[in-house]
Design an enzyme around this catalytic site. Structure first.
Site, PDB file in Angstrom:
ATOM      1  N   ASP A 181       0.274  -7.557   1.396  1.00  0.00           N
ATOM      2  CA  ASP A 181       0.587  -6.449   1.455  1.00  0.00           C
ATOM      3  C   ASP A 181       2.189  -6.144   1.701  1.00  0.00           C
ATOM      4  OD1 ASP A 181       0.243  -3.599   1.707  1.00  0.00           O
ATOM      5  OD2 ASP A 181      -0.122  -3.412   3.825  1.00  0.00           O
TER       6      ASP A 181
ATOM      7  N   SER B 132       4.849   2.210   7.726  1.00  0.00           N
ATOM      8  CA  SER B 132       4.516   1.310   6.931  1.00  0.00           C
ATOM      9  C   SER B 132       5.726   0.882   6.270  1.00  0.00           C
ATOM     10  CB  SER B 132       3.476   1.717   5.723  1.00  0.00           C
ATOM     11  OG  SER B 132       2.219   1.143   6.397  1.00  0.00           O
TER      12      SER B 132
ATOM     13  N   HIS C  57       0.751  -1.282   0.216  1.00  0.00           N
ATOM     14  CA  HIS C  57       0.004   0.009  -0.141  1.00  0.00           C
ATOM     15  C   HIS C  57       1.041   1.356   0.075  1.00  0.00           C
ATOM     16  CE1 HIS C  57       0.320  -0.172   4.673  1.00  0.00           C
ATOM     17  NE2 HIS C  57       0.276   1.178   4.274  1.00  0.00           N
TER      18      HIS C  57
END
Length: 376
Positions: free
Chosen positions: A145, A220, A115
């Site tokens: 992911d 992230s 993402h």
């Protein structure tokens, strides 16, 4: 008043945080197999000296991994559906995003979250020493992911990768990343739990590591490391208020497997068999036996097949509604997540023995998983 729970993927995109999209057990399409021999290496393993008595384990671990943790800045063109038609602003705009990653090979192979780089037209990778490189996205997998980015460089610092299969609750967990653009931020906590398959949406294909190390948007794709200075996970999502101290990371062993596939073929492979499952309990079994004549199931804990999709590997192998699945490819299973993870460790097109119990009799069926369809 009970407040709703919210899950946040940790990439920064302007003032908007992009959410994880992790899918349910999918239905079918035709199989596709890809064989690569030998598989490419996705990580170099630097040698590290053991800690000495009295050394600060967190400082030592961060010094080992920190130089290989990068900031990833992205730009993508976003279409404004009301712009061209109604004149409400420009028809397209540039959206900036930011996340983290870590170098796994000295020639510039980087792991990050899918993402973080999803839809990016430009990717810029910046090292802690100030060097910057243009990055190329080799591929990404929305299901887990995980994504891989490549930069053209040599002799880069490399993060040592550990073994996430051996983790236990209570071990040190150290996060490094760039939350809110604050580069090279270090936080620490412990591993709160392992194998959280339903931690984020419907992410049953990922046995997440749960930790209380503070992570925020911008973390992230950054590493979660242990006290030995080894990457054990990839920070991916947090639980928003009213939860606190709840963050989740993709185990590094899974990330390595997915990255290997991406480097080999440009995409990840996810086998599926085409069944819908439910956890069976003695109470549920009694309710089923009392209300329907279609199933007579034992009053036990197990994995119940509630539906078999026609023209799928499961239906072709003879799996039926009301069967209990007890073993997949040599692994005992106790719940639907166990089945999902065991199937995902298989190979598309390769026979997979699945043990089912039907009318009190155990049978071993050979199922050939197919490639999961693109859920777009």
């Amino acid at each position: 008043m009970q407040r709703s729970l919210h899950w946040i993927a940790l990439a920064l995109v302007g003032t908007t945080v992009t959410g994880c999209d992790l899918s349910k057990l999918p239905l079918g399409r035709q199989p596709r197999e890809t064989t690569v021999t030998p598989p490419p290496v996705v990580s170099d393993q630097p040698r590290t000296a053991p800690l000495q008595p009295g050394e600060n384990v967190i400082v030592k671990a961060v010094n080992r991994v920190g130089p290989a943790v990068v900031r990833i800045d992205t730009v993508k063109q976003v279409t404004n559906p009301l712009g061209g038609m109604f004149g409400l602003g420009p028809s397209t705009s540039r959206q900036q995003g930011q996340g983290s990653g870590f170098i796994t090979r000295a020639n510039g192979l980087i792991f990050t979250n899918e993402h973080v780089v999803r839809g990016a037209d430009q990717v810029k990778v910046t090292l802690p020493d100030g060097r910057s490189f243009n990055g190329k996205v080799l591929g990404g997998d929305p299901m887990t992911d995980v994504a891989v980015v490549k930069v053209v460089a040599d002799n880069l610092p490399v993060a040592a990768l550990g073994d996430s299969n051996s983790l236990q609750a209570g071990e040190w967990a150290i996060a490094i990343g760039n939350p809110f653009g604050l580069n090279n931020t270090v936080t620490a906590g412990i591993i709160s739990a392992v194998g959280r398959t339903n931690a984020i949406g419907d992410g049953q294909r990922v046995p997440y590591i749960q930790t209380d190390a503070a992570v925020n948007p911008g973390n992230s794709g950054g590493p979660l490391i242990n006290a030995a200075g080894q990457v054990i996970g990839m920070n991916t999502a947090i639980r928003q208020a009213p939860g606190a101290g709840l963050s989740f990371a993709v185990p590094i062993n899974l990330a390595k497997r997915i990255a290997q596939q991406i480097v080999s073929t440009g995409q990840a492979s996810h086998p599926f068999i085409g069944v819908e499952l439910r956890s069976l309990t003695p109470q549920l079994a009694r309710e089923i036996n009392a209300t329907t004549t279609q199933c007579r199931v034992p009053e036990v804990n197990g994995v119940l097949v509630v539906n078999v999709v026609p023209n799928t590997p499961a239906s072709e192998a003879g799996i039926r509604q009301c069967d209990l699945i007890t073993n997949v490819n040599g692994t005992a299973v106790n719940n639907p997540s166990d089945v999902q993870l065991a199937v995902d460790r298989g190979q598309v097109g390769q026979p997979m023995p699945i043990t089912i119990e039907r009318d009190g009799t155990a049978n071993v069926l050979s199922v050939r998983p197919r490639e999961m369809p693109n859920r777009g």
